[in-house]
Design a protein around this motif. Structure first.
Motif, PDB file in Angstrom:
ATOM      1  N   LEU A  47      -0.377   1.102   0.308  1.00  0.00           N
ATOM      2  CA  LEU A  47      -1.192   2.351   0.326  1.00  0.00           C
ATOM      3  C   LEU A  47      -2.565   2.357  -0.868  1.00  0.00           C
ATOM      4  N   LEU A  48      -3.307   2.732  -0.376  1.00  0.00           N
ATOM      5  CA  LEU A  48      -4.396   2.585  -1.098  1.00  0.00           C
ATOM      6  C   LEU A  48      -4.316   2.879  -2.695  1.00  0.00           C
ATOM      7  N   SER A  49      -2.960   4.464  -2.902  1.00  0.00           N
ATOM      8  CA  SER A  49      -3.272   5.049  -3.939  1.00  0.00           C
ATOM      9  C   SER A  49      -1.999   4.174  -4.330  1.00  0.00           C
ATOM     10  N   GLN A  50      -0.984   3.978  -3.196  1.00  0.00           N
ATOM     11  CA  GLN A  50       0.353   2.782  -4.072  1.00  0.00           C
ATOM     12  C   GLN A  50      -0.343   1.827  -5.142  1.00  0.00           C
ATOM     13  N   ALA A  51      -1.492   0.696  -4.447  1.00  0.00           N
ATOM     14  CA  ALA A  51      -1.742   0.058  -4.890  1.00  0.00           C
ATOM     15  C   ALA A  51      -2.509   0.986  -6.442  1.00  0.00           C
ATOM     16  N   LEU A  52      -3.186   1.410  -6.560  1.00  0.00           N
ATOM     17  CA  LEU A  52      -3.728   1.674  -7.410  1.00  0.00           C
ATOM     18  C   LEU A  52      -2.902   2.546  -8.209  1.00  0.00           C
ATOM     19  N   ARG A  53      -1.722   2.896  -8.544  1.00  0.00           N
ATOM     20  CA  ARG A  53      -0.904   3.015  -9.585  1.00  0.00           C
ATOM     21  C   ARG A  53      -0.169   1.631  -9.822  1.00  0.00           C
ATOM     22  N   ARG A  54      -0.014   0.989  -8.858  1.00  0.00           N
ATOM     23  CA  ARG A  54       0.801  -0.093  -9.716  1.00  0.00           C
ATOM     24  C   ARG A  54      -0.390  -0.632 -10.348  1.00  0.00           C
ATOM     25  N   ALA A  55      -1.648  -1.060 -10.454  1.00  0.00           N
ATOM     26  CA  ALA A  55      -2.357  -1.144 -10.727  1.00  0.00           C
ATOM     27  C   ALA A  55      -2.798  -0.342 -12.346  1.00  0.00           C
ATOM     28  N   GLY A  56      -2.208   0.701 -12.019  1.00  0.00           N
ATOM     29  CA  GLY A  56      -2.150   1.620 -13.178  1.00  0.00           C
ATOM     30  C   GLY A  56      -4.217   2.089 -13.443  1.00  0.00           C
ATOM     31  N   ARG A  79     -14.705  -4.998  -6.599  1.00  0.00           N
ATOM     32  CA  ARG A  79     -15.619  -4.171  -7.204  1.00  0.00           C
ATOM     33  C   ARG A  79     -15.357  -3.140  -7.422  1.00  0.00           C
ATOM     34  N   TYR A  80     -14.961  -2.657  -6.000  1.00  0.00           N
ATOM     35  CA  TYR A  80     -14.734  -1.248  -5.997  1.00  0.00           C
ATOM     36  C   TYR A  80     -13.368  -1.460  -7.002  1.00  0.00           C
ATOM     37  N   LEU A  81     -12.071  -1.997  -7.196  1.00  0.00           N
ATOM     38  CA  LEU A  81     -10.681  -1.167  -7.811  1.00  0.00           C
ATOM     39  C   LEU A  81     -11.091  -1.717  -8.749  1.00  0.00           C
ATOM     40  N   ALA A  82     -11.940  -2.359  -9.830  1.00  0.00           N
ATOM     41  CA  ALA A  82     -12.763  -2.367 -10.881  1.00  0.00           C
ATOM     42  C   ALA A  82     -13.680  -1.726 -10.910  1.00  0.00           C
ATOM     43  N   MET A  83     -13.944  -0.582 -10.611  1.00  0.00           N
ATOM     44  CA  MET A  83     -13.979   0.650 -11.210  1.00  0.00           C
ATOM     45  C   MET A  83     -13.710   1.076 -12.338  1.00  0.00           C
ATOM     46  N   PRO A  84     -15.024   1.717 -13.838  1.00  0.00           N
ATOM     47  CA  PRO A  84     -13.723   2.240 -14.851  1.00  0.00           C
ATOM     48  C   PRO A  84     -12.646   3.263 -13.868  1.00  0.00           C
ATOM     49  N   VAL A  85     -13.157   4.499 -12.753  1.00  0.00           N
ATOM     50  CA  VAL A  85     -12.513   5.354 -12.320  1.00  0.00           C
ATOM     51  C   VAL A  85     -12.613   5.107 -10.984  1.00  0.00           C
ATOM     52  N   VAL A  86     -11.702   4.516 -10.604  1.00  0.00           N
ATOM     53  CA  VAL A  86     -11.757   4.011  -8.684  1.00  0.00           C
ATOM     54  C   VAL A  86     -11.848   5.591  -7.879  1.00  0.00           C
ATOM     55  N   PRO A 111      -5.511   4.959   2.835  1.00  0.00           N
ATOM     56  CA  PRO A 111      -5.388   4.070   4.460  1.00  0.00           C
ATOM     57  C   PRO A 111      -3.978   3.190   3.865  1.00  0.00           C
ATOM     58  N   ARG A 112      -3.459   2.385   4.673  1.00  0.00           N
ATOM     59  CA  ARG A 112      -2.765   1.285   4.623  1.00  0.00           C
ATOM     60  C   ARG A 112      -3.780   0.541   4.266  1.00  0.00           C
ATOM     61  N   LEU A 113      -3.217  -0.845   3.626  1.00  0.00           N
ATOM     62  CA  LEU A 113      -4.039  -2.066   3.102  1.00  0.00           C
ATOM     63  C   LEU A 113      -3.240  -3.257   3.588  1.00  0.00           C
ATOM     64  N   GLN A 114      -3.565  -4.563   3.782  1.00  0.00           N
ATOM     65  CA  GLN A 114      -3.110  -5.255   3.706  1.00  0.00           C
ATOM     66  C   GLN A 114      -4.249  -6.526   3.091  1.00  0.00           C
ATOM     67  N   GLU A 169     -18.807   0.777   6.353  1.00  0.00           N
ATOM     68  CA  GLU A 169     -17.497   0.004   6.831  1.00  0.00           C
ATOM     69  C   GLU A 169     -16.407   0.058   6.102  1.00  0.00           C
ATOM     70  N   LEU A 170     -17.022  -0.071   4.388  1.00  0.00           N
ATOM     71  CA  LEU A 170     -15.392   0.462   3.715  1.00  0.00           C
ATOM     72  C   LEU A 170     -15.244   1.324   3.605  1.00  0.00           C
ATOM     73  N   LEU A 171     -16.354   3.003   3.908  1.00  0.00           N
ATOM     74  CA  LEU A 171     -15.988   3.787   3.304  1.00  0.00           C
ATOM     75  C   LEU A 171     -15.068   4.492   4.727  1.00  0.00           C
ATOM     76  N   ARG A 172     -15.017   3.820   5.702  1.00  0.00           N
ATOM     77  CA  ARG A 172     -14.121   4.405   6.619  1.00  0.00           C
ATOM     78  C   ARG A 172     -12.874   3.457   7.070  1.00  0.00           C
ATOM     79  N   TRP A 173     -12.892   2.290   5.763  1.00  0.00           N
ATOM     80  CA  TRP A 173     -11.634   1.385   5.996  1.00  0.00           C
ATOM     81  C   TRP A 173     -10.786   2.415   4.715  1.00  0.00           C
ATOM     82  N   LEU A 174     -11.695   2.770   3.945  1.00  0.00           N
ATOM     83  CA  LEU A 174     -11.077   3.418   2.531  1.00  0.00           C
ATOM     84  C   LEU A 174     -10.563   4.683   3.623  1.00  0.00           C
TER      85      LEU A 174
END
Lengths: 322, 336
Positions: B239-248, B189-196, B204-207, B278-283
């Motif tokens: 990386l979060l930035s990388q993931a968001l870039r890949r998803a456009g 749901r976070y990734l699907a926000m109109p502007v993330v 953050p590094r994500l898996q 906890e989500l904030l800390r993870w981000l």
């Protein structure tokens, strides 16, 4: 640049001439990130055109996220093309870093570079990274204080540049992957010491770095960085302000905060980085890591070696700013 | 040593995405006689030969189900992140539900095996974390909130049961964030926000773990014996930035202090996710798991790495705009 290095090394009489780029017989690459731009045009296309094209390709990869990072968050492409070029300007033009004993750093396999720490702001780590990247073609994986990872921007740039938190698990993991790891055992005590104490090594932590090297069975490369002490001479420390900001110290230098932002420009000291002979630890075996006396003795030995190297290198450098 | 081959399997949380998929996979195994699915709400999709029992695991009713059916294997999947409802209810479901379930397991003489879905959230997220967590590592800063705290407490109760019933085969699986088609979680749901919104100055590094791999791990843990704690994540790190870039995805950095306010607004006006601490800390700090123990134990590697799992999830999003311009420029120079 490299030519400049060669010249500086050669002009010192009796100094060991070090191979600047071992295993690189061809005309020295300019150290520019974009090798395709400096290569002779093969397809008959203008070099500028090629540079623009590869720049666009780079931009496209960045925008689409088409690059890889390792589990530590190291982004080699960003590091080589964006982060290091910024540091390289300081390295070559401002601090005119001279390297001695480059042949002492193994070309491959795990090794632990143990260096003195100084300069109020950890530029010594950044300059060491430029040195190993440009002249050994090895990324330096530094172990940094947790403070680094709490500060916005710095936190992720440090990871993207390949560095990680100073903890035994991370150090062991990096060494296990055969990386070149750098550590400053003095920590804040070293980097934040007053100018009057310059080039006097502080306590080398609790010897954790020796334990790590013993367990990983990698050599320790003692390293002396001369020049960083003069970049921000710390003449006083505003302790209450430091406490307020959650910093280990708040430095007063001759120019900061007197000259405001201009005071943030480091003084153009002349740097010499000397890599000492590797100290192999294999004879002790990994179980020695659990013997505190061996660890203490080895820690002292490394510390004395680095201190001795500092004195020698200081003499060699001569005037701090010329 | 009695045979621990699963014959009667009970799956909790069967009406939700993961539970339904695991139940469907298990019922295809001819070695398993019965698959019993329990949940508080009826399933939305047909469950095949899985027998659905509507029971709240917070009540002693669950003990009756376990004893009357002679359940020998419990697959506990009903962990909720509590994004949809009030936090107290989620905690009640997670912690009290698990306590009741474990109490019933301890009492039942037929019980042989327990498989628990836990979460990598037990490791917390902090700037003092090691770069990679192994199963032996503990949280540097113990999670004090929400879902992460629930998981830590649940694992504590599972350890208690393991101590008291040493004859049980207990597998605890610490999953990284599930990501793939059909997954609905705070992360998706976070990734699907109109502007993330991202946290200013942090990347953050994500898996991620793909549901296909997650289901396969749960199946193997159920039909084979692999006692212990295991990290489960796809290979590789993003990386979060990388993931968001890949998803456009369009994204905007927001100072950490404003993040919760931002999330609060989104929840109030747009039905979007709030940012739990906890989500904030993870981000901010992310988290990476070492999956060496799992891959060695199962002699198996996840089919989807973190990047592939993300790509599979992100294929639903369109591409970003500035690329067209870049490509035209590159083409003009004679490169594609």
């Amino acid at each position: 640049m490299n030519a400049h290095h060669q010249e500086r090394v050669d002009e010192v009489d009796g100094a060991r001439v070090i191979p600047i780029r071992p295993g690189d017989p061809g005309p020295d690459a300019s150290g520019m990130p974009d090798t395709s731009a400096s290569a002779p045009p093969r397809s008959g296309r203008h070099p500028v055109e090629r540079a623009v094209a590869s720049g666009l390709a780079f931009l496209r990869r960045r925008i689409t996220g088409d690059y890889e990072v390792d589990e530590f968050g190291f982004d080699p492409e960003l590091n080589a093309n964006v982060l290091l070029p910024m540091a390289r300007a300081l390295y070559e033009r401002w601090f005119r870093v001279e390297l001695v004993g480059l042949e002492n750093v193994p070309a491959e396999g795990g090794a632990l570079l143990v260096s003195n720490h100084s300069g109020t702001v950890p530029l010594d780590g950044i300059m060491l990274s430029v040195a190993t990247h440009d002249h050994l073609h090895r990324p330096l994986r530094l172990l940094g204080a947790d403070l680094v990872y709490q500060v916005p921007v710095l936190a992720h740039l440090a990871r993207k540049a390949g560095h990680t938190l100073a903890c035994p698990a991370d150090a062991a993991r990096l060494l296990g992957k055969g990386e070149l790891v750098g550590v400053f055992p003095e920590g804040f005590k070293g980097i934040g010491k007053p100018y009057a104490d310059r080039y006097k090594l502080q306590r080398f932590g609790r010897g954790g770095f020796v334990e790590t090297a013993l367990r990983a069975d990698v050599p320790i490369i003692p390293t002396a960085v001369v020049g960083a002490e003069e970049i921000y001479p710390k003449i006083a420390d505003l302790k209450p302000l430091a406490r307020l900001l959650g910093l280990p110290y708040f430095p007063i230098t001759p120019t900061f905060p007197l000259l405001g932002a201009a005071g943030l420009v480091p003084l153009p000291s002349k740097w010499v980085i000397r890599f000492g002979e590797p100290m192999p630890l294999s004879e002790y075996g990994p179980e020695a890591a659990d013997d505190p006396l061996t660890v203490f003795n080895l820690t002292d030995h490394v510390r004395e070696t680095v201190q001795q190297m500092l004195y020698e290198t200081l003499l060699r450098r001569g005037h701090p700013f010329l | 040593m009695p045979s621990t081959a699963a014959r009667v399997v009970l799956v909790t949380g069967v009406s939700r995405f993961l539970g339904a998929r695991v139940a469907n996979t298990l019922q295809a195994d001819p070695g398993i006689e019965r698959v019993i699915g329990v949940d508080t709400v009826p399933p939305t999709a047909p469950l095949g030969r899985t027998e659905f029992v509507r029971v709240d695991i917070r009540t002693p009713g669950i003990a009756k189900v376990i004893s009357s059916a002679g359940v020998d294997t419990v697959v506990h999947l009903s962990l909720v992140t509590g994004q949809g409802g009030p936090r107290a209810k989620a905690k009640e479901l997670n912690v009290i539900g698990t306590m009741q379930l474990l109490a019933a397991c301890q009492r039942s003489p037929d019980m042989r095996k327990l498989v628990v879905r836990s979460s990598a959230a037990v490791y917390g997220s902090s700037p003092k974390d090691p770069a990679v967590f192994t199963e032996e590592d503990e949280a540097v800063e113990a999670p004090a909130h929400g879902y992460a705290k629930d998981t830590a407490e649940i694992e504590g109760y599972v350890r208690g049961l393991t101590r008291r019933r040493s004859d049980l085969t207990v597998s605890v699986l610490r999953f990284a964030n599930f990501l793939g088609p059909g997954v609905d979680s705070p992360l998706t749901r976070y990734l699907a926000m109109p502007v993330v919104p991202t946290v200013l100055g942090f990347d953050p590094r994500l898996q991620f773990v793909h549901p296909d791999d997650g289901v396969e791990v749960l199946r193997r843990m159920t039909v084979e014996d692999h006692p212990g704690r295991f990290n489960v994540a796809g290979d590789g790190v993003m990386l979060l930035s990388q993931a968001l870039r890949r998803a456009g995805r369009p994204h905007v950095p927001v100072p950490a202090q404003s993040m919760s306010a931002f999330g609060g607004l989104g929840r109030r006006f747009g039905g979007m996710p709030a940012f739990s601490p906890e989500l904030l800390r993870w981000l901010m700090h992310g988290r990476v798991l070492d999956t060496g123990r799992l891959t060695a134990e199962l002699a198996w590697r996840p089919k989807y790495g973190s990047e592939e799992a993300f790509a599979d999830f992100a294929s639903g999003f369109g591409r970003g705009a500035p690329l067209a311009l870049l490509d035209r420029l590159a083409a003009a120079i004679g490169r594609d």
